[in-house]
Design an enzyme around this catalytic site. Structure first.
Site, mmCIF file in Angstrom:
data_model
loop_
_atom_site.group_PDB
_atom_site.id
_atom_site.type_symbol
_atom_site.label_atom_id
_atom_site.label_comp_id
_atom_site.label_asym_id
_atom_site.label_seq_id
_atom_site.Cartn_x
_atom_site.Cartn_y
_atom_site.Cartn_z
ATOM 1 C CG HIS A 252 -2.007 -0.961 1.215
ATOM 2 N ND1 HIS A 252 -2.991 -1.005 2.159
ATOM 3 C CD2 HIS A 252 -2.307 -1.934 0.323
ATOM 4 C CE1 HIS A 252 -3.852 -1.984 1.859
ATOM 5 N NE2 HIS A 252 -3.448 -2.555 0.758
ATOM 6 C CE1 TYR B 93 -4.578 3.677 9.244
ATOM 7 C CE2 TYR B 93 -4.924 3.576 11.618
ATOM 8 C CZ TYR B 93 -4.232 3.189 10.492
ATOM 9 O OH TYR B 93 -3.191 2.301 10.605
ATOM 10 N N PRO C 124 -2.517 -0.069 19.153
ATOM 11 C CG PRO C 124 -4.300 -1.502 18.700
ATOM 12 C CD PRO C 124 -3.621 -0.771 19.812
ATOM 13 C CE LYS D 38 5.300 3.263 13.286
ATOM 14 N NZ LYS D 38 5.525 2.830 11.918
ATOM 15 C CE1 TYR E 260 -0.493 3.938 9.702
ATOM 16 C CE2 TYR E 260 0.578 2.877 7.846
ATOM 17 C CZ TYR E 260 -0.466 2.941 8.749
ATOM 18 O OH TYR E 260 -1.484 2.024 8.681
#
Ligand code: RFL
Ligand code: PHB
Length: 398
Positions: free
Chosen positions: A76, A206, A297, A301, A389
């Site tokens: 992604h 998200y 979460p 990570k 990220y």
């Protein structure tokens, strides 16, 4: 009767950290034993993480564990952030100069690792009980356990790696008063489901919604994984499959987009916590992964940190045991904690920005929305999210 033996490194825990450590040490000619209190089937089925940083993917490839990940993993190049009924795309490749993330489930990494270790003739003892570590104030610590047939073992080691997760025994075996804990509990949990339905989005969504956070993620082109923010003390019995889909739909839908549903094959509630124990080492006992730290979460990570810890640990143990050099072992805790604290901040920040805090007032909620608008409108702010990220620190294994 106790059977005595020796090895170079005793590893407690056959999660991703313990298994990768054993693999990396073998690449450097160092013997180890892995002891695990669950069965192989349980370790291979435990539903957890799914998202790998670019550096983690590259590491797995470099050490010969990339074949199935390259065939089945989903690359992604970004994520969607949703709030106030609008969905915004963050393009990581553009923001970071080409970095990405990969969806490849922790279950699959664990299966690949167990298969590789057993094919190489490694010692992995599943279903052990009464694991203990001792003689920790010497250079020859011992690992004791009872195997699945009931025989007690005592293994003399040159070093022990505590890769036994948050509820393991190694952290508490360090001398009283040595370990400092920094910790934060969050006033909500995640209800996670696995469902047999193609993911409704090409990349993760998200969503911050006034009813609470929701996340759409995936495992394969046929299997979706979704999460809902629920109260901290929530019971899973209160969530029928219909209620879960209705709530997911409510928190995730935007005009022109629909959430596809399907049979739910697994559902569970997990608490959210930040926890960092330091130092991560006492003499020849080294902690790695969830045994030393956990993050909520939201930043994806935990698994990446666990694999980064053992990469540093494998290098440190190689220098110590094969080269007689102690510098990397002495630096191990500080080296790991720099990365751990960056991930701890990032995970806390993502969590605080996206969840509805039941104790927050209008001021707190408006700050969250302002922060989300900033991240989706300023290239500098978006880059901060993207570089954290996709993995801020390089992970190397030559
Ligand atoms: P593990 O996987 O907990 O493995 C520890 C192992 O040690 C065994 N053990 C013992 N063995 C022998 N004797 C004893 N006394 C023992 N005590 C314990 C246990 O049975 C177990 O097999 O720790 P490790 O290897 O450090 O790996 C850490 C990761 O599992 C964890 O950080 C991630 O799953 C966190 N996480 C995520 N991380 C990511 O990087 N990306 C994600 O997308 C992501 N999503 C998640 C997550 C964790 C979640 N939950 C359930 C906490 C999503 C969720 C919902
Ligand atoms: C997952 O795929 O399980 C996942 C992905 C991203 C997260 C958390 C979990 O932030």
């Amino acid at each position: 009767m106790t059977v005595s033996s020796r090895t170079q490194v005793g590893i407690v825990g056959a999660g991703p950290a313990g298994l990768l450590l054993s693999h990396l040490l073998a690449l450097r000619g160092i013997d180890s034993i892995v002891v695990e209190n669950r069965s192989r089937a349980y370790c291979e089925a435990r539903q957890r993480a799914g998202l790998l940083e670019a550096g983690t993917t590259e590491l797995l490839r470099t050490v010969g564990l990339g074949a199935r990940m390259d065939a089945e993993g989903l690359e992604h190049g970004g994520i969607y952030l949703q709030f106030e009924g609008e969905r915004h795309h963050l393009d990581f490749r553009d923001l970071t100069g080409g970095r990405w993330v990969t969806i490849y489930a922790q279950t699959e990494i664990v299966k690949d690792l167990i298969q590789a270790r057993l094919a190489a003739g490694a010692a992995i003892e599943f279903e052990v009980s009464d694991t203990e570590v001792g003689a920790l104030d010497t250079d020859q610590p011992v690992l004791r356990f009872t195997d699945s047939a009931g025989t007690r073992h005592e293994v003399t080691c040159d070093a022990i790696a505590g890769c036994d997760g948050f509820h393991g025994i190694c952290r508490d075996s360090m001398p009283a008063g040595l370990v400092q804990v920094a910790e934060r509990a969050y006033p909500y949990s995640w209800l996670g489901i696995l469902a047999t339905v193609p993911p409704s989005s090409d990349e993760l969504v998200y969503s911050r919604h006034e009813k609470g956070f929701a996340l759409l993620t995936m495992r394969t082109p046929q299997v979706s994984r979704l999460y809902l923010q629920v109260p901290a003390d929530e019971r899973i019995e209160r969530w029928s499959d219909d209620r879960i889909w209705a709530e997911l739909r409510h928190r995730l839908t935007v005009p022109g987009w629909e959430l596809k549903d399907g049979p739910i094959t697994e559902k569970a509630i997990s608490p959210m916590r930040s926890f960092v124990a330091s130092p991560m080492r006492y003499r020849r006992l080294f902690l790695a992964g969830d045994a030393a730290h956990i993050v909520p979460p939201t930043g994806a990570k935990g698994l990446n940190l666990a694999l980064a810890d053992v990469t540093a640990l494998a290098k440190a143990l190689t220098s110590l045991l094969s080269g007689g050099q102690a510098q990397a072992a002495d630096a191990y805790s500080d080296t790991c904690l720099r990365r751990v604290w960056r991930a701890t901040h990032f995970s806390w920040w993502m969590t605080s920005m996206l969840h509805v805090d039941p104790h927050a007032d209008q001021f707190g909620a408006t700050l969250q929305l302002s922060q989300l608008r900033y991240v989706t409108s300023s290239r500098a702010a978006a880059t901060t999210l993207a570089e954290n990220y996709t993995g801020y620190f390089a992970l190397t294994w030559d």
